[in-house]
Design an enzyme around this catalytic site. Sequence first.
Site, PDB file in Angstrom:
ATOM      1  N   THR A  60       1.821   4.146  -5.544  1.00 23.57           N
ATOM      2  CA  THR A  60       2.226   5.438  -5.717  1.00 23.57           C
ATOM      3  C   THR A  60       3.032   6.470  -4.747  1.00 23.57           C
ATOM      4  O   THR A  60       2.709   5.733  -3.885  1.00 23.57           O
ATOM      5  CB  THR A  60       0.922   5.842  -6.241  1.00 23.57           C
ATOM      6  N   LYS A 102      -4.011   6.187   3.576  1.00 20.08           N
ATOM      7  CA  LYS A 102      -3.291   6.312   1.905  1.00 20.08           C
ATOM      8  C   LYS A 102      -4.126   7.175   1.223  1.00 20.08           C
ATOM      9  O   LYS A 102      -5.277   8.089   2.000  1.00 20.08           O
ATOM     10  CB  LYS A 102      -3.269   5.066   1.651  1.00 20.08           C
ATOM     11  N   GLY A 103      -3.289   7.810   0.056  1.00 21.55           N
ATOM     12  CA  GLY A 103      -4.177   8.243  -0.625  1.00 21.55           C
ATOM     13  C   GLY A 103      -3.733  10.057  -0.606  1.00 21.55           C
ATOM     14  O   GLY A 103      -3.840  10.580  -0.950  1.00 21.55           O
ATOM     15  N   GLY A 104      -2.467  10.145   0.074  1.00 22.73           N
ATOM     16  CA  GLY A 104      -1.890  11.823  -0.096  1.00 22.73           C
ATOM     17  C   GLY A 104      -1.317  12.050  -1.407  1.00 22.73           C
ATOM     18  O   GLY A 104      -1.457  12.596  -1.611  1.00 22.73           O
ATOM     19  N   GLU A 113      -5.308   2.379  -5.666  1.00 21.60           N
ATOM     20  CA  GLU A 113      -4.610   1.259  -4.691  1.00 21.60           C
ATOM     21  C   GLU A 113      -5.529   0.199  -3.626  1.00 21.60           C
ATOM     22  O   GLU A 113      -4.552  -0.921  -3.527  1.00 21.60           O
ATOM     23  CB  GLU A 113      -4.021   2.690  -3.438  1.00 21.60           C
ATOM     24  N   ASP A 169       3.455  -0.778  -1.903  1.00 23.29           N
ATOM     25  CA  ASP A 169       3.707   0.493  -1.973  1.00 23.29           C
ATOM     26  C   ASP A 169       3.373   0.989  -0.906  1.00 23.29           C
ATOM     27  O   ASP A 169       3.968   0.981   0.218  1.00 23.29           O
ATOM     28  CB  ASP A 169       1.568   0.427  -2.198  1.00 23.29           C
ATOM     29  N   GLY A 170       2.907   2.954  -0.617  1.00 24.93           N
ATOM     30  CA  GLY A 170       3.555   3.655   0.874  1.00 24.93           C
ATOM     31  C   GLY A 170       2.606   4.023   1.154  1.00 24.93           C
ATOM     32  O   GLY A 170       1.097   3.353   1.038  1.00 24.93           O
TER      33      GLY A 170
HETATM   34  C1  5RP Z   1      -0.826   7.722  -2.497  1.00 23.61           C
HETATM   35  C2  5RP Z   1      -0.737   6.645  -1.812  1.00 23.61           C
HETATM   36  C3  5RP Z   1       0.910   6.837  -1.278  1.00 23.61           C
HETATM   37  O1  5RP Z   1       1.274   6.375  -0.997  1.00 23.61           O
HETATM   38  C4  5RP Z   1       1.468   7.960   0.242  1.00 23.61           C
HETATM   39  O2  5RP Z   1       0.412   9.326  -0.081  1.00 23.61           O
HETATM   40  C5  5RP Z   1       2.666   7.669   0.669  1.00 23.61           C
HETATM   41  O3  5RP Z   1       3.274   8.178  -0.270  1.00 23.61           O
HETATM   42  P1  5RP Z   1       4.941   8.552   0.197  1.00 23.61           P
HETATM   43  O4  5RP Z   1       5.512   7.634  -0.311  1.00 23.61           O
HETATM   44  O5  5RP Z   1       5.504   9.631  -0.984  1.00 23.61           O
HETATM   45  O6  5RP Z   1       5.389   9.695   1.626  1.00 23.61           O
HETATM   46  O7  5RP Z   1      -1.023   6.609  -0.443  1.00 23.61           O
HETATM   47  O8  5RP Z   1      -1.901   7.651  -2.499  1.00 23.61           O
END
Ligand code: 5RP
Length: 225
Positions: free
Chosen positions: A26, A95-97, A104, A82-83
């Site tokens: 996400t 994570k979790g932004g 996740e 995943d990011g």
């Molecule tokens: C979502 C997440 C994302 O992987 C994390 O926030 C990175 O987001 P982005 O790729 O938009 O910088 O943990 O819950």
Amino acid sequence: MNNPKQIAGEKAAEYIENGMCVGLGTGSTAYFAIQKIGQRVKEEGLQVKCLATSKESEQLAKELNIPIYTFDEIKELDVTIDGADEVDKNYNLIKGGGGALLREKIIAYITKHYIIIADESKVVDTLGKFHLPVEVVQFGWQITFSHLQQLGCIPKLREKNNEVFITDNGNYILDCDFTEIKNPKTLQANIHAVPGVVEVGLFIERVNTLIVGHKDGSIEVKSIK
Ligand code: 5RP
């Protein structure tokens, strides 16, 4: 102009092979990986079975005709892409932004090859500058808030568009400012011991491959284990 998130996301999509079960992350970096997988499904006839880490990614995958399955149908994933909000020098993560930390983490822990994609700004020496997301149940969240505060942070109830943010699982998120997280493993255990906590956005010793995109267009790929 190079988009570091895009080059990292697209590189990760190269790891997907025919017949694989794939976890879809996400966020704005995972977005590019999903787009590329969608392109490969369309152009190469790539066959994959996917689980998504959020409703948003599930929706995107469906729009791109990427087949989405359920936990009744998939028990283990070959690859997840995943990011991350922060990656430290030991490859531990915050994570979790985007608010999807619970799904996740469930998906990360049934994944054989866990790939994290990030732009260079996410790489840090020590975790903690990014406020640690903690998913909590709505009931008694004020008490959970106080207990987290006692662990040495300043928590903040997450809002979006001037309303309290509610996760895909119907919970709240407390973003906790610890300034510096010197021992992520101990902190994770301490946070998990607080009643009302559902999940914490620390991902420890989980990454198998880290792909970092740089502004100059270069890509760093690190195989961890
Ligand atoms: C979502 C997440 C994302 O992987 C994390 O926030 C990175 O987001 P982005 O790729 O938009 O910088 O943990 O819950």
